[in-house]
Design a protein around this motif. Sequence first.
Motif, PDB file in Angstrom:
ATOM      1  N   CYS A 177       0.832  -1.200   0.000  1.00 12.65           N
ATOM      2  CA  CYS A 177       0.000   0.000   0.000  1.00 12.65           C
ATOM      3  C   CYS A 177       0.870   1.255   0.000  1.00 12.65           C
ATOM      4  CB  CYS A 177      -0.940  -0.006   1.209  1.00 12.65           C
ATOM      5  SG  CYS A 177      -2.093   1.381   1.238  1.00 12.65           S
ATOM      6  N   ASP A 178       1.928   1.239   0.807  1.00 10.67           N
ATOM      7  CA  ASP A 178       2.838   2.392   0.845  1.00 10.67           C
ATOM      8  C   ASP A 178       3.401   2.683  -0.536  1.00 10.67           C
ATOM      9  OD1 ASP A 178       2.599   2.804   3.607  1.00 10.67           O
ATOM     10  OD2 ASP A 178       4.262   1.452   4.059  1.00 10.67           O
TER      11      ASP A 178
ATOM     12  N   SER B  76      -7.704   9.468  -5.085  1.00 10.03           N
ATOM     13  CA  SER B  76      -7.612   9.737  -3.648  1.00 10.03           C
ATOM     14  C   SER B  76      -6.440   8.960  -3.085  1.00 10.03           C
ATOM     15  CB  SER B  76      -8.890   9.300  -2.928  1.00 10.03           C
ATOM     16  OG  SER B  76     -10.010   9.964  -3.435  1.00 10.03           O
ATOM     17  N   ALA B  77      -5.809   9.523  -2.074  1.00 11.76           N
ATOM     18  CA  ALA B  77      -4.732   8.810  -1.394  1.00 11.76           C
ATOM     19  C   ALA B  77      -5.307   7.532  -0.782  1.00 11.76           C
ATOM     20  CB  ALA B  77      -4.116   9.682  -0.314  1.00 11.76           C
ATOM     21  N   LEU B  78      -4.487   6.515  -0.704  1.00 13.53           N
ATOM     22  CA  LEU B  78      -4.913   5.224  -0.169  1.00 13.53           C
ATOM     23  C   LEU B  78      -4.831   5.213   1.350  1.00 13.53           C
ATOM     24  CD1 LEU B  78      -3.009   3.031  -2.752  1.00 13.53           C
ATOM     25  CD2 LEU B  78      -5.449   3.552  -2.731  1.00 13.53           C
ATOM     26  N   ASN B  79      -5.616   4.358   1.960  1.00 14.30           N
ATOM     27  CA  ASN B  79      -5.603   4.166   3.397  1.00 14.30           C
ATOM     28  C   ASN B  79      -4.704   2.961   3.691  1.00 14.30           C
ATOM     29  OD1 ASN B  79      -6.211   3.833   6.128  1.00 14.30           O
ATOM     30  ND2 ASN B  79      -8.161   2.845   5.711  1.00 14.30           N
ATOM     31  N   CYS B  80      -3.511   3.213   4.225  1.00 14.48           N
ATOM     32  CA  CYS B  80      -2.552   2.140   4.526  1.00 14.48           C
ATOM     33  C   CYS B  80      -2.496   1.916   6.038  1.00 14.48           C
ATOM     34  CB  CYS B  80      -1.159   2.513   4.035  1.00 14.48           C
ATOM     35  SG  CYS B  80      -1.078   2.893   2.272  1.00 14.48           S
TER      36      CYS B  80
ATOM     37  N   ALA C  47      -0.445   0.440   9.577  1.00 18.63           N
ATOM     38  CA  ALA C  47       0.881   0.727  10.130  1.00 18.63           C
ATOM     39  C   ALA C  47       1.975  -0.145   9.520  1.00 18.63           C
ATOM     40  CB  ALA C  47       0.863   0.547  11.643  1.00 18.63           C
ATOM     41  N   ASP C  48       1.616  -1.324   8.996  1.00 19.06           N
ATOM     42  CA  ASP C  48       2.603  -2.221   8.399  1.00 19.06           C
ATOM     43  C   ASP C  48       2.765  -2.013   6.900  1.00 19.06           C
ATOM     44  OD1 ASP C  48       3.104  -3.475  10.870  1.00 19.06           O
ATOM     45  OD2 ASP C  48       1.353  -4.758  10.603  1.00 19.06           O
ATOM     46  N   GLY C  49       2.057  -1.031   6.344  1.00 18.53           N
ATOM     47  CA  GLY C  49       2.193  -0.735   4.921  1.00 18.53           C
ATOM     48  C   GLY C  49       1.257  -1.526   4.021  1.00 18.53           C
ATOM     49  N   TYR C  50       0.326  -2.268   4.615  1.00 19.18           N
ATOM     50  CA  TYR C  50      -0.673  -2.993   3.828  1.00 19.18           C
ATOM     51  C   TYR C  50      -1.920  -2.125   3.704  1.00 19.18           C
ATOM     52  CZ  TYR C  50       2.317  -7.036   4.141  1.00 19.18           C
ATOM     53  OH  TYR C  50       3.377  -7.879   4.030  1.00 19.18           O
TER      54      TYR C  50
ATOM     55  N   GLY D 240      -8.960  -6.204   0.870  1.00 13.94           N
ATOM     56  CA  GLY D 240      -8.043  -7.119   1.530  1.00 13.94           C
ATOM     57  C   GLY D 240      -6.729  -6.398   1.803  1.00 13.94           C
ATOM     58  N   LYS D 241      -5.870  -6.996   2.589  1.00 12.94           N
ATOM     59  CA  LYS D 241      -4.576  -6.383   2.896  1.00 12.94           C
ATOM     60  C   LYS D 241      -3.727  -6.159   1.646  1.00 12.94           C
ATOM     61  CE  LYS D 241      -3.881  -7.470   7.706  1.00 12.94           C
ATOM     62  NZ  LYS D 241      -3.480  -6.150   8.130  1.00 12.94           N
TER      63      LYS D 241
END
Length: 159
Positions: free
Chosen positions: A32-33, A51-55, A57-60, A75-76
């Motif tokens: 995701c990052d 739109s910016a993505l919603n990630c 804390a682990d970058g998924y 999904g992750k």
Amino acid sequence: VTFSYCKYFRLIMFRVAFLMVCVQLALARGPCDIKNDEVKEMIKNGVQDLSALNCDADGYFGPKQCHTGGCYCAGKNGAFIQDTFTDWSMAYKMNCKCAQDKYEYSKLKIIGKMFACDKYGNYESVQCMGSQCFCADENGKPATNGQSVHISQIHLLDC
């Protein structure tokens, strides 16, 4: 002379190893990052309707993703979870935690856990594990009241 040289060399090697670990951690970014960097660059370059993505804390990918048309559960790995899209007027009701947990669990190809999700991908207030049912919080965990009943008495739960 040799002893102090070896001691100094070990100190340098420790610092190099420490820096390498720090660099590896900084470079270990989730999917995701990485995708979000691309999206932000496209927005910066004038691409409309992004739109910016919603990630997480682990970058998924976070459970709830939104764009100009509305929101959906993901999904992750960012995959769209079927039957979860809603327009902006109802998007505030979704957290998608149940839908994402159910999706990720299904990828394991094992059975045994049940997920009761509402139409917004949220956990229903009553969840069951095996033959025991309980009042659940928004994460699907037993609520603080600790009330639990056999599945045949599910109607007795007051959640």
